[in-house]
Design a protein around this motif. Structure first.
Motif: not given
Length: 452
Positions: A284-289, A355-356, A375-377
């Motif tokens: 997702p564009l906005a991700k939370r863990t 998270h990453v 997730k790509d940061l």
């Protein structure tokens, strides 16, 4: 006595913070003052801590506080206990999990495929506040999700609300199964409508609604609702709203919030196009863990387990039995602050690695292939610290800078992102303000981050 436009209360698991804002409606928003106090869940009434935080605010300002409207966010009830059930883990289950975490829920069980009797026993033991049922792309395979609906409806208490976010072709039948057994069921758009497409916002909104009902379960929270004119939303949800608004203005970012009970990581970025081409599943564009085991007060023991206790005691010049005395919700002494700083660094670095995403290599008939998972940061420009620990401790900025990593370390971490501290501790408050006063919220965040 002075009248403020908005008073915002953030009722956390450890501390309660009250922020007074003036000029919000006039377009010249300013944080006038802030008071904090320990959250009083154990005392049986969270409004005690709220009153103490308001008293602290009045003590800081030197006069009684009157406000036009009050908003609030909370995580004092411990977040929603949720179970998530889908068809294929890397598809619908993952999408449903992203929606749940982004809305402030704590995932206690995730299943893929048909539910077993062992799964049902575990769900009964967890006694979730909400069940999220998904499965199948729209107009694809639907029998699994129908079978799971039958098993859940027959084996669980109808007091548990259900959200259905699966195959649209099964929606009518699934809703009828639950309704006939007396369940409250809410159907929303499929979280995974087509291959490689996530659609999680409708599910997030419904989970927010359930949270508002659940939050009254925190002792005394119903009294707080009497003071609040608008919604009481989960604090992580408020931070996510702030992150999405801020990203539109300054670019891709990640926000770390190290708290007393949990450590949350919010990222809003599309990532690098080259990495996106290597991803084995969409993100997702906005991700939370949320790391429910990583906290600097309530869950400090879990963080301590990540380090060498003997070496830590040498660093702090203390005995192991003295560590318990250094643990406090509001560190004051130098020793307490140093101890809290060490816990904060451990919690932050562990949470960001969970998270990453990562770069992986596999070998096939044509040789080595490069894949990306998670997730790509790498395109993130800003690493922002909020929450009591990162904003109040002197080591916060150094911890955030340490998140940057070389390109070849395997993790898809930022490379040259700039660290910013939410100095005024307004991120969650700005997320609440964003719904009604987005320009004021954006101004307050930029001011707090020193980029106004």
């Amino acid at each position: 006595m002075s009248m403020f436009d908005v008073l915002v209360a953030e009722i956390g698991s450890t501390t309660t913070v009250v922020s007074a804002f003036s000029g919000v409606k006039a377009g010249v928003p300013m944080l006038a003052g802030q008071g904090q106090a320990p959250t009083t869940v154990l005392a049986g009434d969270v409004t005690l801590g709220l009153s103490q935080a308001i008293d602290a605010l009045e003590g800081q300002l030197g006069f009684p506080v009157v406000w036009g409207e009050m908003m609030a966010s909370s995580s004092a009830a411990g977040g929603l206990r949720m179970t998530v059930h889908g068809l294929v883990y890397d598809m619908t289950v993952k999408a449903a999990r992203e929606a749940a975490l982004g809305a402030g829920a704590n995932i206690h069980l995730v299943t893929a495929g048909e539910l077993s009797e062992v799964d049902l026993e575990e769900i009964r033991r967890i006694n979730p506040n909400i069940i999220l049922l998904a499965g199948g792309v729209d107009y694809g395979e639907k029998q699994t999700v129908i079978n799971n609906a039958n098993r859940l409806a027959a084996g669980l208490s109808p007091a548990i609300p259900v959200v259905y976010a699966g195959n649209a072709a099964a929606k009518q039948q699934v809703c009828a199964i639950f309704t006939n057994q007396g369940f409250s069921v809410k159907a929303v758009s499929n979280v995974y409508p087509r291959i490689d497409q996530l659609q999680i916002e409708p599910t997030r909104r419904v989970i927010h609604e359930v949270f508002e009902k659940h939050i009254t379960e925190a002792p005394g929270m119903s009294k707080t609702r009497d003071l609040v004119g608008g919604r009481i939303i989960p604090t992580p949800g408020a931070v996510m709203q702030a992150a999405c608004l801020l990203r539109e203005e300054i670019g891709d970012l990640v926000i770390l919030d190290v708290g007393g009970a949990t450590t949350d990581v919010h990222s809003v970025t599309e990532g690098d196009p080259e990495i996106a081409a290597l991803l084995i599943a969409p993100e997702p564009l906005a991700k939370r863990t949320v790391e429910g085991d990583l906290g600097v007060y309530i869950n400090a023991d879990n963080v301590l387990a990540l380090t060498d206790c003997e070496r830590l005691c040498e660093q702090l010049c203390c005995q192991p039995e003295q560590l318990a005395h250094l643990r406090t919700p509001l560190p004051v002494t130098m020793a307490e602050k140093e101890f809290a700083g060490i816990l904060t660094e451990l919690a932050a670095t562990t949470a960001i690695k969970r998270h990453v995403g990562t770069i992986e290599y596999i070998y096939g008939p044509t040789g080595r292939m490069t894949l990306a998972r998670g997730k790509d940061l790498t395109a993130v420009k800003w690493i922002i610290g909020t929450g009591g620990a990162l904003t109040r401790l002197p080591v916060g900025h150094c911890i955030l800078n340490s998140i940057n990593a070389p390109r070849n370390n395997g993790y898809l971490l930022p490379h040259n992102a700039q660290a910013l501290i939410d100095r005024h501790y307004v991120m969650a408050a700005a997320g609440l303000l964003a719904e009604r006063y987005p320009e004021a919220a954006l101004h307050l965040m930029k001011q707090s981050l020193g980029i106004a």
